[in-house]
Structure formats: C-alpha cells, structure tokens
Design an enzyme around this catalytic site. Structure first.
Site, PDB file in Angstrom:
ATOM      1  N   GLU A 327       1.168  -0.969   0.068  1.00 11.98           N
ATOM      2  CA  GLU A 327       0.427  -0.074   0.084  1.00 11.98           C
ATOM      3  C   GLU A 327       0.852   1.247  -0.067  1.00 11.98           C
ATOM      4  O   GLU A 327       0.189   2.463  -0.389  1.00 11.98           O
ATOM      5  CB  GLU A 327      -0.866   0.115   1.359  1.00 11.98           C
ATOM      6  CG  GLU A 327      -1.971   0.703   1.021  1.00 11.98           C
ATOM      7  CD  GLU A 327      -2.887   1.139   2.407  1.00 11.98           C
ATOM      8  OE1 GLU A 327      -3.764   0.235   1.868  1.00 11.98           O
ATOM      9  OE2 GLU A 327      -2.647   1.320   2.984  1.00 11.98           O
ATOM     10  N   HIS A 356       7.201 -26.557   1.996  1.00  8.70           N
ATOM     11  CA  HIS A 356       6.702 -28.280   1.605  1.00  8.70           C
ATOM     12  C   HIS A 356       5.440 -27.492   0.716  1.00  8.70           C
ATOM     13  O   HIS A 356       4.855 -28.210   0.015  1.00  8.70           O
ATOM     14  CB  HIS A 356       6.183 -29.127   2.546  1.00  8.70           C
ATOM     15  CG  HIS A 356       7.468 -29.743   3.505  1.00  8.70           C
ATOM     16  ND1 HIS A 356       7.670 -30.548   3.111  1.00  8.70           N
ATOM     17  CD2 HIS A 356       8.056 -29.623   4.725  1.00  8.70           C
ATOM     18  CE1 HIS A 356       8.435 -31.402   3.789  1.00  8.70           C
ATOM     19  NE2 HIS A 356       8.831 -30.525   4.122  1.00  8.70           N
ATOM     20  N   LYS A 471     -12.988   2.210  -2.836  1.00  7.97           N
ATOM     21  CA  LYS A 471     -14.134   2.344  -2.496  1.00  7.97           C
ATOM     22  C   LYS A 471     -15.360   3.398  -3.152  1.00  7.97           C
ATOM     23  O   LYS A 471     -16.098   2.794  -2.712  1.00  7.97           O
ATOM     24  CB  LYS A 471     -13.594   2.897  -0.962  1.00  7.97           C
ATOM     25  CG  LYS A 471     -12.746   2.300  -0.111  1.00  7.97           C
ATOM     26  CD  LYS A 471     -12.208   3.215   1.208  1.00  7.97           C
ATOM     27  CE  LYS A 471     -11.645   2.453   2.182  1.00  7.97           C
ATOM     28  NZ  LYS A 471     -11.390   3.280   2.872  1.00  7.97           N
TER      29      LYS A 471
END
Length: 541
Positions: A327, A356, A471
C-alpha cells in the site's frame, strides 16, 4: 555467484549487528558490489534528509497535506508541538490505566440488568486493514494461553466469517468489544460493529458498556460512541496512517488488554529508529534493507519479496508486511506526477512449511523474486506455558544430539544456500527471540525501510489513491443495486439482465447487474426465473 569462501568474506564486510539487542541483518547473499552502493550515495543522502524532515513534522504526504508522525508514537519528545506530545503521552497513560482496570476487575462486564459482574475474559476486535493486521500479527507473535483476555477478530464484512467468530466466543457476557476505525466511515468496520451490536442485543446484553472505540476525534464512530454511551474512547490522529498504526492505540490497546508489555514494544521500535538514523548506509539497517530492495528489483519492483520467517510466532508477519509495503509503495505516479507504476509485491508463509509448498518453484521456477528470511535464535518464547515447555524445551532431542529447533535452523540455512546456488538472492534478518521488544524492532525496521525506499524512487509512501478508488467503485455498485431493486419492484413481470440495464439507462452496466443479481438470487432476495441459459434468466421480487 560467489563461492562459499567469498560469501564468508562478504558477510564479515557487510554484516550489520547491534550488540545491545543481538539484532543482525545479513546481506551477503545479495550480489550488489561496492561500486553500486557508492553510486547510490547521493540518493541515500536525499533519503536521510527526507526522513529527518519527516520526523520534524514536515508535510510528508503532499497529496493530503498531512504530517506523518508514527515515529513520534515511540518517542514523543520528537513531536513537533507540545500539544502533540501531550496527546501521545496521555493516550498511552490512558491505555495502561484502562487495561489495568480491566485486568483487576475494576472495569467489569455489564450484564442484562445493567449491573457490572465478574471480569472480562474475551476480546472481540473489529477492524480492517491496519486496524486488524497489526493486532493480529502481535497476537500471533506474543500470545499465550495464560493471557488475561483471549482475542477474536472481525476483519471483513463476510457474514459467514462473522457468524463463525461469534460462534467461537465462549461467552459474550464476558467479552469486551473494541471497534477500530480512524474515519469511522469504513464500511467493513461499520458493518462488523452493527453485527456485534445485534449479537449482544440478541443475547440480552446492554452492549454499550461493553464496547470501546478507537477512532478520530468527531468521526462518525466517535459521535456514535458518545451518543450511545460506550464504555470508553481512544484517539487516532490524521498524522498516523492505518498501515503504520500498530504502535498507536490501534495496536497498543488490544496488546495491553491481552497482557503484553507495550512499553517494551515501544522501546524496541524506538531503539530501531535510533539505529536507522545513521547517515552511514552500511550501519543503518533500514537503509541497507531499502538499498537491497532497490538493487534486487532494479529500482522498479521487478522482483517480488518473499518473506520467510522461520518461526510459527511470526507466521502473520508477511501478511502484515503486504499492506505496509504494497500500500505504501504501489503507486502509479511519482512525486513529480510522472507515470512510473512502482511497487514491490509481497508474499510468504513460514519456514519450514514453505519448503513443502512453493520453495520448489522458488529454486527451480521463475527467477522473479528475492527472499527475506527471518531466523529466531532462541528456541522458545519466554511466555511459553508449562506443557509446551516440557515437550518443546531446547534440551528435548528428536535424535541423539539434535533438537527440533536444530532442524529448523538447518532448514533455514539449507534453503538459503539452495536458493543462492540456483541464482536466487536473499536477505536474512536474525533476532534473538520473539518478544515485545523484538516485535517493536521488526515493525520499526520495515516502516523505515519503506520510507527510505520511497525516497530512493521518488514516490509518496503515505497516501493510497488506489484504495479510495476501490471504495468509490464499491459505492457505485451498491447505488446501482438500489436502483435495480427499485426497477424490479416497479416491474409487473420478471426482467432479464439486459432489460434491467436498459431501464437503468446504462447498458454498459450489464456485467454489474448480472453479478449483483446472481448474488441477490443466491440469498433469496430476488426470485430467479430460469430461461434455459444463464444469460436468459429473468428476475423479479
């Protein structure tokens, strides 16, 4: 690629070590020659100047005309005014006093008849982004079964997720709810607060005296908490961004309520800040880290950063860093307004689990990343409970002369070597143990590295226009949804996606209409009339 002997010589030449805290930063597996560092000297001098001005209270976020003051949180004496210093010190004193009263029972849960009874045993933290990621990271890093309050989180607006959390809390009557939102208008947090409030009401509990707000003065949340008579309110300031707020009330209040030593967290961060004020790059761990990011990503973020902490307690650090780094550095334009598309992608889990999972690709696949290893020297945290101490003590051998911790150290070193032998470079951070002090150090290290890197590439690390764009787009979808529902109520017959879009006067919105209707139909809020083809389906209320 250097030989093992050459790597040892480079390690002795470049290793950063702080004798006081045993903190180490190893960049020997980064193939940046001394000539490269010399060539970067002018940019680093500018970065040091920028950081110094920021700490003095300069407008470091020009887009929003804001100071950037998260460094003052751990050293209020740096505050540009006496008023700011008093606010920081007052907030810290208030947090410590409040947490102490909760632990002692002086502040008790309010139950059905409005009386205080018993003690709080559980903590529900409602927030999103930095208001959740920081507290979650600290909880995972520092938590123990003996902590006075067991934490739970609402960190999304997913109703299924919130229902799962509520179902996991043993007793709402003994639960303190902390709602965190600087603006008070963040929809995900607002939704979580409303769900929590409804849950308390459903249980017959007068919620207000069990709720606490962390928010900006006179924000929507602040006004609501005052009107409803919440138990307490703690401040957030516009000069602290969400992703750098863990050492404000955002992170310190939950940490203190869980019994962590928040003074030690602040001390660790303050000490790291002091180390990273050195104008000598090789003696400044944050500048050294930022320089390696610049070299490895060619100053353009061409390589992702894979964070590999070899400690279960640091498992959420990579998630925390995703927001802090991405950000802050993921920007379309530089400070001059030029299109640059900067950023560093961050991902990771923990070692040796990663071996793994995706280390196979890291070693043999695309060479489009660099690794940041974090190695913890001590086997166990000092907060480990008695049962775990018995079976996971340093002396517990899984083979003659070998502990499980020896394996962890071996896997860290082996993975680093295997990656380097395949042309993959890495940075290694060494901390003595995971505790409040070292957590504060790690937070401060990466906060300052982000600041230095932003100066090196000429971007504003302290705004987030892309987040605001998302937003705004979400608000537009919800506005369109309301118009769709109105159109369906007015219609005397079912309508298709394209018919609804046409009625709305926006045929380009058909994809939004389609996705929204599928969501509404799946939840029984509109009726779906099958048309033989998903795009021929019609909808009604």
């Amino acid at each position: 690629m250097n030989t093992r002997a050459e790597l040892w010589d480079r390690l002795k030449e470049t290793y950063f070590f702080d004798q006081e805290t045993q903190f180490g930063l190893d960049v020997s597996h980064v193939d940046a020659e001394s000539s490269w560092w010399s060539g970067m000297a002018p940019k680093f001098q500018t970065a040091f100047k920028d950081m110094a001005e920021l700490e003095k209270g300069a407008i470091a976020n020009p887009d929003e005309q804001r100071m950037v003051g998260h460094y003052w949180l751990r050293n209020p004496e740096l505050s540009p005014t006496a008023e700011v210093r008093q606010e920081i010190e007052g907030a810290l004193a208030k947090i410590l006093s409040f947490a102490g009263d909760v632990h002692s029972g002086a502040i008790s849960p309010t139950i059905g008849d409005g009386k205080a009874e018993g003690r709080f045993e559980y903590l529900l933290i409602v927030g999103i982004g930095g208001s959740a990621l920081g507290p979650q990271f600290a909880t995972r890093a520092l938590g123990a079964p003996s902590d006075p309050l067991k934490p739970f989180f609402f960190d999304n607006t997913d109703p299924d997720g919130m229902a799962g959390v509520l179902g996991s809390i043993p007793d709402l009557k003994k639960t303190l709810c902390v709602v965190i939102s600087k603006s008070g208008g963040t929809k995900e947090t607002r939704n979580g607060m409303l769900v929590a409030k409804a849950a308390w009401a459903s249980a017959g509990i007068p919620y207000a005296k069990n709720f606490v707000a962390v928010t900006g003065a006179d924000s929507e949340l602040d006004k609501f908490a005052r009107k409803e008579g919440w138990l307490e309110r703690f401040p957030m300031w516009d000069w602290v961004g969400g992703r750098t707020s863990e050492l404000s009330a955002v992170g310190l209040l939950p940490a203190a309520l869980q019994g962590y030593d928040i003074i030690k967290m602040l001390e660790g961060a303050r000490h790291m800040d002091e180390l990273t004020r050195s104008p000598n790059v090789q003696r400044n761990p944050a500048a050294l880290l930022a320089g390696c990011w610049h070299f490895l990503g060619e100053g353009k973020g061409t390589r992702a950063m894979v964070v590999l902490p070899y400690s279960d307690r640091l498992e959420l650090f990579s998630k925390y860093l995703q927001q802090l780094v991405m950000e802050s550095l993921g920007k379309e334009k530089d400070l001059a307004g030029k299109i640059v598309h900067q950023g560093i992608s961050v991902y990771g889990n923990k070692g040796s689990t990663d071996q793994h999972a995706y280390v196979q690709q890291l070693r043999d696949g695309l060479n489009n990343f660099f690794a940041v290893f974090i190695h913890v020297l001590k086997d166990r945290s000092g907060k480990t409970d008695a049962l775990r101490s018995r079976f996971c003590a340093a002396s517990f051998e899984v083979e003659p002369g070998v502990t499980s911790s020896d394996y962890l150290s071996g896997f860290f070193q082996g993975t680093r070597r295997a990656l380097y032998e395949s042309g993959r470079q890495s940075i290694s951070i060494l901390v003595n143990e995971v505790n409040e002090y070292s957590v504060g150090q790690l937070i401060a290290l990466f906060e300052r590295a982000v600041g230095f890197y932003a100066s090196l590439v000429g971007i504003n690390a302290y705004h987030q226009p892309g987040v605001e764009a998302g937003k705004k787009a979400a608000s537009e979808v919800l506005s369109l949804q309301a118009k769709m529902m109105s159109a369906l109520r007015d219609s005397k017959q079912p309508m298709s996606v394209e018919e609804i879009a046409k009625v709305l006067g926006d045929e380009n919105a058909a994809d939004t209409v389609f996705l929204t209707l599928r969501h509404l139909a799946a939840n029984g809020r509109v009726k779906l009339v099958a048309g033989g083809d998903i795009f021929a389906d019609k909808y009604s209320i």
